[in-house]
Design a protein around this motif. Structure first.
Motif, short mmCIF file in Angstrom:
data_model
loop_
_atom_site.label_atom_id
_atom_site.label_comp_id
_atom_site.label_asym_id
_atom_site.label_seq_id
_atom_site.Cartn_x
_atom_site.Cartn_y
_atom_site.Cartn_z
N THR A 37 16.47 -9.81 -1.06
CA THR A 37 15.87 -10.95 -0.70
C THR A 37 15.75 -12.11 -1.69
OG1 THR A 37 14.90 -9.53 1.20
CG2 THR A 37 13.77 -11.68 0.67
N TYR A 38 16.20 -12.99 -1.40
CA TYR A 38 16.13 -14.10 -2.39
C TYR A 38 15.24 -15.00 -2.10
CZ TYR A 38 19.61 -17.08 -0.05
OH TYR A 38 20.43 -17.86 0.83
N GLY A 39 14.73 -14.91 -0.98
CA GLY A 39 13.87 -16.35 -0.44
C GLY A 39 13.27 -16.01 1.16
N THR A 40 12.63 -16.70 1.69
CA THR A 40 12.37 -16.92 2.98
C THR A 40 12.00 -18.15 3.48
OG1 THR A 40 11.07 -14.59 2.63
CG2 THR A 40 10.32 -15.69 4.76
N ASN A 41 12.62 -18.40 4.68
CA ASN A 41 12.28 -19.84 5.05
C ASN A 41 12.34 -19.73 6.55
OD1 ASN A 41 11.74 -22.57 5.33
ND2 ASN A 41 13.34 -22.72 3.60
N ILE A 42 12.12 -20.75 7.48
CA ILE A 42 11.95 -20.65 8.80
C ILE A 42 13.22 -20.88 9.43
CG2 ILE A 42 11.11 -22.11 10.67
CD1 ILE A 42 8.89 -20.69 9.00
N SER A 43 13.32 -20.00 10.28
CA SER A 43 14.83 -19.99 11.07
C SER A 43 14.66 -21.00 12.20
CB SER A 43 15.02 -18.69 11.58
OG SER A 43 16.23 -18.77 12.62
N VAL A 44 15.82 -21.94 12.62
CA VAL A 44 15.70 -22.68 13.80
C VAL A 44 16.48 -21.98 15.18
CG1 VAL A 44 15.85 -24.57 12.29
CG2 VAL A 44 17.94 -23.71 12.97
N ILE A 45 17.12 -20.99 14.62
CA ILE A 45 17.33 -20.08 15.78
C ILE A 45 16.17 -19.21 16.49
CG2 ILE A 45 18.99 -18.17 16.42
CD1 ILE A 45 20.83 -18.81 14.28
N GLU A 54 12.42 -16.15 8.32
CA GLU A 54 13.81 -15.54 8.19
C GLU A 54 14.05 -15.29 6.52
OE1 GLU A 54 18.68 -16.27 8.49
OE2 GLU A 54 16.95 -17.38 9.52
N ASP A 55 14.12 -13.87 6.45
CA ASP A 55 14.47 -13.42 4.90
C ASP A 55 15.83 -13.91 4.71
OD1 ASP A 55 12.00 -12.40 4.36
OD2 ASP A 55 12.50 -10.69 4.89
N LEU A 56 16.07 -14.45 3.40
CA LEU A 56 17.41 -15.02 3.18
C LEU A 56 17.92 -13.84 2.14
CD1 LEU A 56 16.31 -18.46 2.26
CD2 LEU A 56 17.50 -17.69 4.30
N LYS A 57 19.10 -13.16 2.59
CA LYS A 57 19.52 -12.12 2.06
C LYS A 57 20.79 -12.50 1.05
CE LYS A 57 16.76 -9.02 3.93
NZ LYS A 57 15.96 -7.88 3.15
N MET A 58 20.99 -11.50 0.02
CA MET A 58 22.00 -11.54 -0.90
C MET A 58 22.52 -10.03 -1.43
SD MET A 58 22.07 -13.10 -4.77
CE MET A 58 21.32 -14.79 -4.26
N ILE A 145 22.06 -26.33 2.09
CA ILE A 145 21.99 -26.70 0.59
C ILE A 145 20.70 -26.36 -0.05
CG2 ILE A 145 21.58 -28.87 -0.63
CD1 ILE A 145 23.49 -30.17 1.06
N GLN A 146 19.51 -26.26 0.91
CA GLN A 146 18.17 -25.73 0.60
C GLN A 146 18.35 -24.25 0.17
OE1 GLN A 146 15.87 -26.61 3.89
NE2 GLN A 146 14.79 -28.14 2.70
N ASP A 147 19.01 -23.44 0.90
CA ASP A 147 19.01 -22.07 0.70
C ASP A 147 19.96 -21.79 -0.56
OD1 ASP A 147 17.43 -21.86 3.01
OD2 ASP A 147 19.23 -21.04 4.25
N THR A 148 20.98 -22.61 -0.56
CA THR A 148 21.81 -22.62 -1.90
C THR A 148 20.96 -22.49 -3.27
OG1 THR A 148 23.92 -23.05 -0.71
CG2 THR A 148 23.87 -23.43 -3.14
N ARG A 149 20.15 -23.72 -3.26
CA ARG A 149 19.31 -23.88 -4.24
C ARG A 149 18.57 -23.17 -4.43
NH1 ARG A 149 17.64 -30.07 -4.71
NH2 ARG A 149 16.49 -29.25 -6.42
N THR A 150 18.06 -22.34 -3.40
CA THR A 150 16.87 -21.15 -3.68
C THR A 150 17.66 -19.87 -4.30
OG1 THR A 150 15.68 -21.85 -1.57
CG2 THR A 150 15.33 -19.65 -2.28
N ALA A 151 18.99 -19.63 -3.82
CA ALA A 151 19.71 -18.59 -4.51
C ALA A 151 20.06 -18.88 -5.76
CB ALA A 151 21.20 -18.50 -3.56
N VAL A 152 20.22 -20.17 -6.32
CA VAL A 152 20.45 -20.41 -7.59
C VAL A 152 19.27 -20.16 -8.36
CG1 VAL A 152 20.93 -22.55 -9.37
CG2 VAL A 152 22.39 -22.04 -7.27
N ARG A 153 18.21 -20.69 -7.97
CA ARG A 153 16.72 -20.39 -8.55
C ARG A 153 16.40 -18.92 -8.70
NH1 ARG A 153 15.11 -25.06 -5.75
NH2 ARG A 153 14.19 -23.78 -4.08
#
Length: 154
Positions: A37-45, A54-58, A145-153
């Motif tokens: 899990t590299y981040g968490t944010n609100i899903s629009v689905i 929604e947990d963002l996975k990598m 783009i927001q999620d990509t920036r979170t993954a980079v961080r």
């Protein structure tokens, strides 16, 4: 004796010239750290209860049996038109896409560290109003783009 020495020396030189070069020639296997899990944010689905976190996975792939500790890292985002795989009509839309995995294998076997990540999906391509379709697509790209920036961080 001199001819034998010359032959052996020549073979060693040729073998040395054909040695594998890091980041160019495949030389490693692939190790995988899955579902990080590299981040968490609100899903629009929308789920049954409305919006949800929604947990963002990598998945992070590293060269197997590599002794180097300072390696370049590459992030790979899947394709998929910001729609889930079932809705976009293609086999793309997750970090398990065959294209993303093949690219990862080619990079990791050469010595790179590769993170293949998912980003939030969702827009409304079926809206009757063109402005709504465009607006939700732009919002989906912005979330990507927001999620990509979170993954980079991460």
């Amino acid at each position: 004796m001199k001819q034998t020495f010359t032959l052996i020396f020549s073979l060693l030189v040729v073998v040395g010239l054909q040695a594998q070069e890091r980041y160019i020639d495949p030389a490693f296997g692939v190790d995988r750290d899955a579902d990080i899990t590299y981040g968490t944010n609100i899903s629009v689905i929308r789920g049954l209860a409305g919006l949800f976190a929604e947990d963002l996975k990598m998945d992070i792939y590293t060269p197997a049996n590599d002794t180097a500790t300072n390696r370049p890292c590459i992030l790979i985002a899947h394709t998929g038109s910001f729609l889930p795989a079932v809705l976009n009509g293609t086999p793309t839309g997750t970090r398990f896409d065959s294209t993303a995995i093949e690219t990862m294998i080619r990079l990791v076997t050469r010595g790179y560290v590769v993170g293949v990540y998912d980003y939030r999906l969702g827009w409304n391509p079926l809206a009757l109003d063109e402005d709504t379709r465009k607006g939700t697509l732009l919002q989906a790209a912005y979330r990507g783009i927001q999620d990509t920036r979170t993954a980079v961080r991460y």
